[in-house]
Scaffold this active site. Structure first.
Site, mmCIF file in Angstrom:
data_model
loop_
_atom_site.group_PDB
_atom_site.id
_atom_site.type_symbol
_atom_site.label_atom_id
_atom_site.label_comp_id
_atom_site.label_asym_id
_atom_site.label_seq_id
_atom_site.Cartn_x
_atom_site.Cartn_y
_atom_site.Cartn_z
ATOM 1 N N ASP A 8 39.774 55.853 128.211
ATOM 2 C CA ASP A 8 40.366 55.469 126.590
ATOM 3 C C ASP A 8 41.926 55.508 126.731
ATOM 4 O OD1 ASP A 8 41.114 55.608 123.800
ATOM 5 O OD2 ASP A 8 39.654 57.157 123.549
ATOM 6 N N ASP A 190 37.012 54.431 112.817
ATOM 7 C CA ASP A 190 37.929 55.148 113.629
ATOM 8 C C ASP A 190 39.112 55.556 113.222
ATOM 9 O OD1 ASP A 190 39.487 55.767 115.715
ATOM 10 O OD2 ASP A 190 39.289 53.937 116.928
#
Ligand code: AMP
Length: 617
Positions: A8, A190
Site C-alpha cells: 500500500d 477511506d
C-alpha cells in the site's frame, strides 16, 4: 514460485503485507511498526532518510524533507496547480522531446522525478519485507493510466517486478473477504491522513467493478489535527501566521496525539511545556464531546462526498450491502457512528483500518500466483480509452468499468482526399473533447494509397491485457498497411529512463544489480514457461504441429538459459533475456487466440463489438 508482497503506497504512510501460513500479515520492523511514513529527507552528505526518521526531520529541515509524493505521480505541472502550495520544494517540468514531459522536484540542488522518490519509499517498504522481488501495488480507484504507469515505474526503479496494480478499495474489499458473497454492492469509506475517498464497488461472480468514486484530495486526518491546533492557538492568543515553526510543529504533534487518545478515552489533556516562545506553557483538557462537535463539519463534508458517489453509481443507501472502513482516521468513534447511520448498516471494522489495503494486495498477489484457485478476480478499466477524431472530439473505444482483458475495434476513415497517413492520438478520460482528456500517446499509420476522402477503411483496435497494459493498432483494410504501439503515457518516463534510474538508484552500489536481474529474469522465465506448458496441454485449443514444435523449442531455450548463477558478466542475464523474448514472440499468436477466447467469455454478456464510422483528424 517466489513470494509476492502486497504494498500500500500511501500519501501519508506506506506498508507491506505477505501471505504467511495462508494468511495475510503486515510486515513490521524490529520495534513492531508496520507503517512507514511516506516521507523522505535528503542530507547534504548524500545520505537519505526514509519513514519515521525523515518525518522527525521535517521540523528542522523542511526544505530537504518531502511529503505526499503520491500527489505528484503521473501528473503534469498543469494538473498540480491546486496542490503545489502544499509542497515546500520547487517543482518544474522538463521537455523530453516528442511532446513528452517529465516532472521534477528540486531538493538540495538535485532534481528527482516523483517515480524516483516513490521508489525510495518502496525500497524501504521492500527492505522490511525481506527484499522480495515481486509485488502487487495499490492505487486509488480514480488514478488514471499515467498515474498507474508512474506507480509501476516507481516499483521497477525500486527493483520490484510489479505483477499488478490494483485499486485500493478493491484490495480493502478483498481483505474483508467481501468477495465471498459473490454478488453485491459495496461502499468503501477511506479517510486517511491527507485524502478522503468513497468508492462504490459492484461485485458480480468474483468481478469487482468500480461504479463510482468520490472524494476530496484535501480532506484527511491532518485537517482534524489542524482544527485542534487552531483551537489551542486561539486560546493562547497566537496566530499560526506569526507563531514560531517549532512551536507550531509541537502543537501539531500534541493535537494529533490528543485526537488519537480520544478514539479510546472520554477525555485527554494536552500539555505544552513552557518554552522560550511561550513561557507559561499550556495545559488543556479536551472531552470527546467537545472534540466531536469540533470535527462534525469535516465528517459531514465526507458524507456529502459519499452522497455524490452514490448518486453517480445510481444507487441509494439501502442498496449498499456492505460498508468497509479504511484509513487511520476511521478509528474515530464519531466517524464509525455517522458512517453507520448514513449507510444504514454497521460498517466492517474487524481489520486494522490502515492495514486493510496492504492485506488485500497480499491476497491479490496470492491469487496471481495461483494459490487461491477458487477466486477469479478481474479488475476494470478506471477511465474510458479512445482516440481523437476530426475536430478534436474523442471517440471512446473501451468504456470505463469494462472488465479486463478487453478488446474493441472501430472503423474510421480519412477526412481529406489523398490522405496517405493518419495520426492516431490515444486519450483517456470521460470528457467529450480531447483537450479535457489525458493524452496517452500517439503513432502514425503511413503508406495509405492516395484515394478520395472517406474511401480508406482504418480499423483501430484497442487491446488491454490482464495486466492492464494497452496496445493500440491500426490497419487500413484496402492496402493492408498496419501500425501498432504499446502505450506508455505521454507524461512520464520511457523504458530506457526507468532502466537508467534502476541503475542509478540509491542502493545500486550496495545491491548486486546483475544478481537481482538474473533472479528477476528467472522468475519471469519460470512464469512464462509454466504458463506456456499449461496452454500447450489444453485440449480445447488447436495448435498446428509446427507451431507447437517452435514453442517447445523456445521453452527448452528458456529452461536451459535459466540453469546458471553466473554473474561475473552480464552475459547470462542477456542470454536468458533473449530466450524469454524469443519465447514471448513465438507464443504471441497463440496468446492472442487464448486472449480472444477469454475476452469473448468475459464479454459474452455484453453487447457485441460495435463498428461505427468516424473521421480521423
Ligand atoms: P492513513 O493515511 O490511513 O495511514 O491514516 C493516517 C491518519 O490516521 C493520520 O491522520 C493519523 O493521525 C490518523 N489516525 C491514526 N490512528 C488514529 C486513531 N486511533 N484515532 C484517530 N485518528 C488516527
Amino acid at each position: 514460485m517466489s513470494e509476492v508482497v502486497g504494498i500500500d503506497l500511501g500519501t501519508t504512510n506506506s506498508l507491506a503485507a505477505k501471505i504467511i501460513d495462508g494468511k495475510p500479515v503486515v510486515l513490521k520492523d524490529s520495534s513492531g511498526n508496520g507503517l512507514v511514513p511516506s516521507v523522505i529527507s535528503f542530507h547534504s552528505d548524500g545520505s537519505v532518510l526514509v519513514g519515521t526518521e525523515a518525518k522527525a526531520r521535517s521540523l528542522t529541515d523542511p526544505l530537504h524533507t518531502i511529503f505526499s509524493v503520491k500527489r505528484l505521480m503521473g501528473r503534469s505541472l498543469e494538473d498540480l496547480k491546486s496542490v503545489i502550495g502544499l509542497i515546500p520544494q520547487a517543482i518544474h517540468e522538463t521537455d523530453a522531446g516528442e511532446g513528452r514531459k517529465v516532472l521534477c522536484v528540486d531538493i538540495g540542488g538535485k532534481s528527482h522525478t516523483p517515480e524516483e522518490l516513490s521508489a525510495i519509499i518502496l525500497r524501504e517498504v521492500r527492505r522490511r519485507a525481506g527484499n522480495p522481488i515481486r509485488a502487487v501495488i495499490t492505487v486509488p480507484a480514480h488514478f488514471d493510466e499515467s498515474q498507474r504507469q508512474a506507480t509501476r515505474d516507481a516499483g521497477k526503479i525500486a527493483g520490484l517486478e510489479v505483477l499488478r496494480i490494483i485499486n485500493e478499495p478493491t484490495a480493502a474489499a478483498l481483505a474483508y473477504g467481501l468477495d465471498r458473497r459473490r454478488k453485491g454492492t459495496i461502499a468503501v469509506y477511506d479517510f486517511g491522513g491527507g485524502t478522503f475517498d468513497c468508492t462504490i464497488l459492484n461485485l458480480q461472480d468474483g468481478v469487482f467493478r468500480v461504479l463510482s468514486t468520490g472524494g476530496d484530495t484535501r480532506l484527511g486526518g491532518d485537517d482534524i489535527d489542524r482544527m485542534l491546533m487552531s483551537l489551542l492557538l486561539g486560546e493562547m492568543g497566537l496566530d499560526s501566521k506569526d507563531a514560531d515553526p517549532t512551536l507550531l510543529q509541537n502543537l501539531r504533534d500534541l493535537s494529533e496525539r490528543a485526537k488519537i487518545a480520544l478514539s479510546d478515552a472520554e477525555t485527554t489533556t494536552v500539555s505544552l511545556p513552557p518554552s522560550q516562545q511561550y513561557p507559561t506553557g499550556k495545559t488543556r483538557e479536551i472531552s470527546r464531546g467537545e472534540f466531536e462537535e469540533l470535527i462534525l463539519p469535516l465528517v459531514k463534508k465526507s458524507l456529502d462526498r459519499c452522497r455524490v458517489a452514490l448518486r453517480d453509481a445510481k444507487k441509494t443507501q439501502t442498496q449498499i450491502d456492505e460498508v468497509a472502513l479504511v484509513g487511520g482516521s476511521t478509528r474515530i468513534p464519531l466517524i464509525r457512528r455517522l458512517v453507520g447511520e448514513f449507510f444504514g448498516r454497521k460498517p466492517h471494522t474487524e481489520l486494522n483500518p490502515d492495514e486493510a489495503v496492504a492485506l488485500g494486495a497480499a491476497i491479490q498477489g496470492d491469487i496471481l500466483t495461483g494459490n487461491r484457485r477458487q477466486t477469479l478476480l478481474l479488475d476494470v478499466v478506471p477511465l474510458s480509452l479512445g482516440i481523437v477524431t476530426f475536430g478534436g472530439a474523442v471517440s471512446k473505444l473501451i468504456h470505463r468499468n469494462t472488465t479486463i482483458p478487453a478488446r474493441a475495434t472501430e472503423r474510421f476513415t480519412t477526412a481529406v482526399d489523398n490522405q496517405t497517413a493518419v495520426e492516431i492520438n490515444i486519450v483517456q478520460g470521460e470528457r467529450e473533447l480531447a483537450k479535457d482528456c489525458r493524452n496517452l500517446g500517439r503513432f502514425k499509420l503511413s503508406g495509405i494509397p492516395p484515394m478520395p476522402a472517406q474511401m480508406a477503411q482504418v480499423d483501430v483496435t484497442f487491446l488491454i491485457d490482464a495486466d492492464g497494459l494497452l496496445t493500440v493498432s491500426a490497419k487500413e483494410q484496402r492496402s493492408g498497411q498496419e501500425a501498432k504501439v504499446s502505450v506508455k503515457p505521454a507524461h512520464g518516463l520511457t523504458d530506457e529512463e526507468v532502466e537508467r534510474m534502476v541503475l542509478e538508484s540509491v542502493d545500486h552500489a550496495r545491491d548486486d544489480f546483475r544478481a537481482r536481474r538474473l533472479i528477476e529474469l528467472k522468475a519471469k522465465g519460470a512464469t512464462l514457461v509454466s504458463h506456456t506448458k499449461r496452454t500447450l496441454s489444453r485440449s480445447d485449443l488447436t495448435i498446428d504441429p509446427d507451431e507447437r514444435k517452435l514453442i517447445e523449442g523456445a521453452v527448452a531455450g528458456v529452461e536451459q538459459s535459466s540453469q546458471t548463477d553466473d554473474i561475473t558478466t552480464a552475459e547470462a542475464g542477456d542470454k536468458l533475456n533473449a530466450a524469454i523474448n524469443h519465447l514471448s514472440e513465438v507464443t504471441l499468436p497463440l496468446a492472442t487466440r487464448v486472449m480472444d477466447e477469454t475476452a469473448k467469455q468475459v464479454l459474452s454478456e455484453r453487447a457485441p463489438e460495435q463498428v461505427t464510422t468516424g473521421l480521423i483528424s
